[in-house]
Design an enzyme around this catalytic site. Structure first.
Site, PDB file in Angstrom:
ATOM      1  N   GLY A 110       0.808  -1.222   0.000  1.00  0.00           N
ATOM      2  CA  GLY A 110       0.000   0.000   0.000  1.00  0.00           C
ATOM      3  C   GLY A 110       0.843   1.274   0.000  1.00  0.00           C
ATOM      4  O   GLY A 110       0.383   2.320  -0.457  1.00  0.00           O
ATOM      5  N   GLU A 133       2.706  -8.331  -1.835  1.00  0.00           N
ATOM      6  CA  GLU A 133       1.449  -8.926  -1.362  1.00  0.00           C
ATOM      7  C   GLU A 133       1.346 -10.426  -1.604  1.00  0.00           C
ATOM      8  O   GLU A 133       0.805 -11.159  -0.778  1.00  0.00           O
ATOM      9  CB  GLU A 133       0.242  -8.216  -2.002  1.00  0.00           C
ATOM     10  CG  GLU A 133      -0.068  -6.846  -1.406  1.00  0.00           C
ATOM     11  CD  GLU A 133       0.678  -5.705  -2.087  1.00  0.00           C
ATOM     12  OE1 GLU A 133       1.685  -5.971  -2.772  1.00  0.00           O
ATOM     13  OE2 GLU A 133       0.261  -4.550  -1.912  1.00  0.00           O
TER      14      GLU A 133
HETATM   15  N1  CAA Z   1       1.335  -3.782   8.709  1.00  0.00           N
HETATM   16  C1  CAA Z   1       1.347  -3.808  10.043  1.00  0.00           C
HETATM   17  N2  CAA Z   1       2.478  -3.685  10.775  1.00  0.00           N
HETATM   18  C2  CAA Z   1       3.628  -3.563  10.117  1.00  0.00           C
HETATM   19  C3  CAA Z   1       3.696  -3.535   8.712  1.00  0.00           C
HETATM   20  C4  CAA Z   1       2.457  -3.646   7.994  1.00  0.00           C
HETATM   21  N3  CAA Z   1       2.407  -3.579   6.656  1.00  0.00           N
HETATM   22  N4  CAA Z   1       4.986  -3.409   8.349  1.00  0.00           N
HETATM   23  C5  CAA Z   1       5.695  -3.350   9.482  1.00  0.00           C
HETATM   24  N5  CAA Z   1       4.890  -3.438  10.547  1.00  0.00           N
HETATM   25  C6  CAA Z   1       5.263  -3.442  11.965  1.00  0.00           C
HETATM   26  C7  CAA Z   1       5.899  -4.745  12.367  1.00  0.00           C
HETATM   27  O1  CAA Z   1       4.925  -5.720  12.654  1.00  0.00           O
HETATM   28  C8  CAA Z   1       6.708  -4.315  13.577  1.00  0.00           C
HETATM   29  O2  CAA Z   1       5.836  -4.218  14.684  1.00  0.00           O
HETATM   30  P1  CAA Z   1       6.292  -4.787  16.144  1.00  0.00           P
HETATM   31  O3  CAA Z   1       7.491  -3.941  16.503  1.00  0.00           O
HETATM   32  O4  CAA Z   1       5.096  -4.520  16.992  1.00  0.00           O
HETATM   33  O5  CAA Z   1       6.650  -6.207  15.933  1.00  0.00           O
HETATM   34  C9  CAA Z   1       7.146  -2.911  13.221  1.00  0.00           C
HETATM   35  O6  CAA Z   1       6.277  -2.464  12.184  1.00  0.00           O
HETATM   36  C10 CAA Z   1       8.564  -2.849  12.693  1.00  0.00           C
HETATM   37  O7  CAA Z   1       8.650  -3.773  11.629  1.00  0.00           O
HETATM   38  P2  CAA Z   1       9.822  -4.871  11.525  1.00  0.00           P
HETATM   39  O8  CAA Z   1      10.273  -5.305  12.890  1.00  0.00           O
HETATM   40  O9  CAA Z   1       9.315  -5.940  10.615  1.00  0.00           O
HETATM   41  O10 CAA Z   1      10.962  -4.006  10.843  1.00  0.00           O
HETATM   42  P3  CAA Z   1      12.176  -4.535   9.954  1.00  0.00           P
HETATM   43  O11 CAA Z   1      13.071  -3.366   9.777  1.00  0.00           O
HETATM   44  O12 CAA Z   1      12.746  -5.780  10.493  1.00  0.00           O
HETATM   45  O13 CAA Z   1      11.506  -4.908   8.535  1.00  0.00           O
HETATM   46  C11 CAA Z   1      10.071  -4.529   6.636  1.00  0.00           C
HETATM   47  C12 CAA Z   1      10.984  -3.908   7.725  1.00  0.00           C
HETATM   48  C13 CAA Z   1      10.937  -5.340   5.654  1.00  0.00           C
HETATM   49  C14 CAA Z   1       9.403  -3.366   5.892  1.00  0.00           C
HETATM   50  C15 CAA Z   1       9.023  -5.441   7.300  1.00  0.00           C
HETATM   51  O14 CAA Z   1       8.407  -4.732   8.353  1.00  0.00           O
HETATM   52  C16 CAA Z   1       7.939  -5.917   6.363  1.00  0.00           C
HETATM   53  O15 CAA Z   1       8.182  -6.793   5.565  1.00  0.00           O
HETATM   54  N6  CAA Z   1       6.718  -5.315   6.491  1.00  0.00           N
HETATM   55  C17 CAA Z   1       5.560  -5.758   5.727  1.00  0.00           C
HETATM   56  C18 CAA Z   1       5.657  -5.292   4.272  1.00  0.00           C
HETATM   57  C19 CAA Z   1       4.465  -5.802   3.500  1.00  0.00           C
HETATM   58  O16 CAA Z   1       4.261  -6.997   3.329  1.00  0.00           O
HETATM   59  N7  CAA Z   1       3.622  -4.864   2.973  1.00  0.00           N
HETATM   60  C20 CAA Z   1       2.446  -5.202   2.216  1.00  0.00           C
HETATM   61  C21 CAA Z   1       1.259  -5.216   3.132  1.00  0.00           C
HETATM   62  S1  CAA Z   1      -0.180  -5.854   2.351  1.00  0.00           S
HETATM   63  C22 CAA Z   1      -0.818  -4.562   1.448  1.00  0.00           C
HETATM   64  O17 CAA Z   1      -0.272  -3.466   1.391  1.00  0.00           O
HETATM   65  C23 CAA Z   1      -2.116  -4.878   0.763  1.00  0.00           C
HETATM   66  C24 CAA Z   1      -2.680  -3.843  -0.114  1.00  0.00           C
HETATM   67  O18 CAA Z   1      -2.151  -3.540  -1.188  1.00  0.00           O
HETATM   68  C25 CAA Z   1      -3.941  -3.223   0.209  1.00  0.00           C
END
Ligand code: CAA
Length: 258
Positions: A110, A133
């Protein structure tokens, strides 16, 4: 309006809007969309500035839709969640003023879709883009399938979305997704400098450029030329007169009456 997630900051005719929920890497939840829609309502009603720059607080631009909020949704709720994001980003795209994304860090899912709904994207060399995703068993739901295809190409969009791989700002630049690469500590300065330059141009001309280019993409070439001709001629009511007179009189144009 008191926002919890959005942090607007005004610099003359330019506003910088920082998305700030760094504890969740600025992931987009319902509260964000509610604030964004109120913010857009205010811009439409009051037109308080000429150019908007959107960025993220901390190490992320936006790391995607909020996964914690989506995890327990049923299909009907998921449809509403997708629709709300799609509509909000469409409203952002359709704002009459230019919107610049200053992508400072992770722009995933997003977050990448939000950046693509802006008119142009500046990317820090540290930014990371991607539509991951499919790794979550999802597809992009905020029109990323459509905007990426239109901003790059069919093959690039399919490769990016099917692999789910993150990619660098340099790669985003190569794909045409990013228009300008910036040193991380220069990103906001570069974004503000571009925004200020645009804000100095004829304000009606800038709006008409956006309208003609964006609407023209959905029209036939001839229909789009008709639209261009119409908007070109409308400027002769006032703004173009001032701009051209100022040129001939060797002075700076005064847009204050426009
Ligand atoms: N939603 C909710 N929480 C999220 C998030 C997300 N998309 N991305 C990160 N966070 C949260 C983590 O859960 C974490 O929370 P806690 O400290 O409570 O555990 C906090 O943010 C910090 O994240 P990380 O510990 O994971 O940080 P990192 O530096 O190790 O990694 C990252 C960074 C690679 C961006 C990793 O956070 C990640 O892969 N995030 C998800 C990315 C993702 O998959 N995005 C797509 C979402 S689906 C979507 O967007 C659908 C749509 O089109 C409508």
């Amino acid at each position: 309006m008191d926002y919890q997630i959005l942090k607007p900051e005004r610099f003359g005719n330019v506003e910088v809007l920082t998305i700030s929920r760094p504890e969740a890497l600025n992931a987009l939840n319902s509260a964000f969309f509610s604030e964004l829609n109120t913010y857009i309502d205010d811009i439409i009603a009051n037109e308080p500035f000429r150019v908007l720059v959107i960025t993220g607080a901390g190490k992320a631009f936006v790391a995607g839709a909020d996964i914690a909020e989506m995890v327990d949704m049923n299909p009907s709720e998921a449809k509403g969640f997708s629709e709300k994001g799609q509509q909000s980003f469409m409203r952002l795209e359709e704002l009459p003023i230019p919107v610049i994304a200053a992508v400072n860090g992770y722009a995933l899912g997003g977050g990448c879709e939000l950046a693509m709904a802006c008119d142009m994207r500046l990317g820090s060399t540290k930014a990371v883009f991607g539509l991951p995703e499919v790794g979550l068993g999802l597809i992009p739901g905020y029109a990323g399938t459509q905007r990426l295809t239109r901003l790059t190409s069919l093959g690039n969009a399919l490769k990016c979305i099917m692999s789910g791989d993150p990619f660098s700002a340099e790669e985003a630049y190569r794909l045409g997704l990013v228009q300008q690469l910036c040193e991380p500590d220069m990103l906001m300065e570069d974004a503000l400098s571009l925004a200020r330059k645009i804000a100095k141009r004829g304000p009606k001309a800038i709006r008409k450029v956006k309208e003609v280019i964006r609407k023209g993409r959905h029209l036939s070439f001839n229909q789009a030329m008709d639209l261009e001709k119409e908007k070109f001629s409308q400027l002769f009511e006032d703004e173009a007169k001032e701009g051209m007179k100022a040129f001939l009189e060797k002075r700076k144009p005064d847009w204050s009456n426009n």
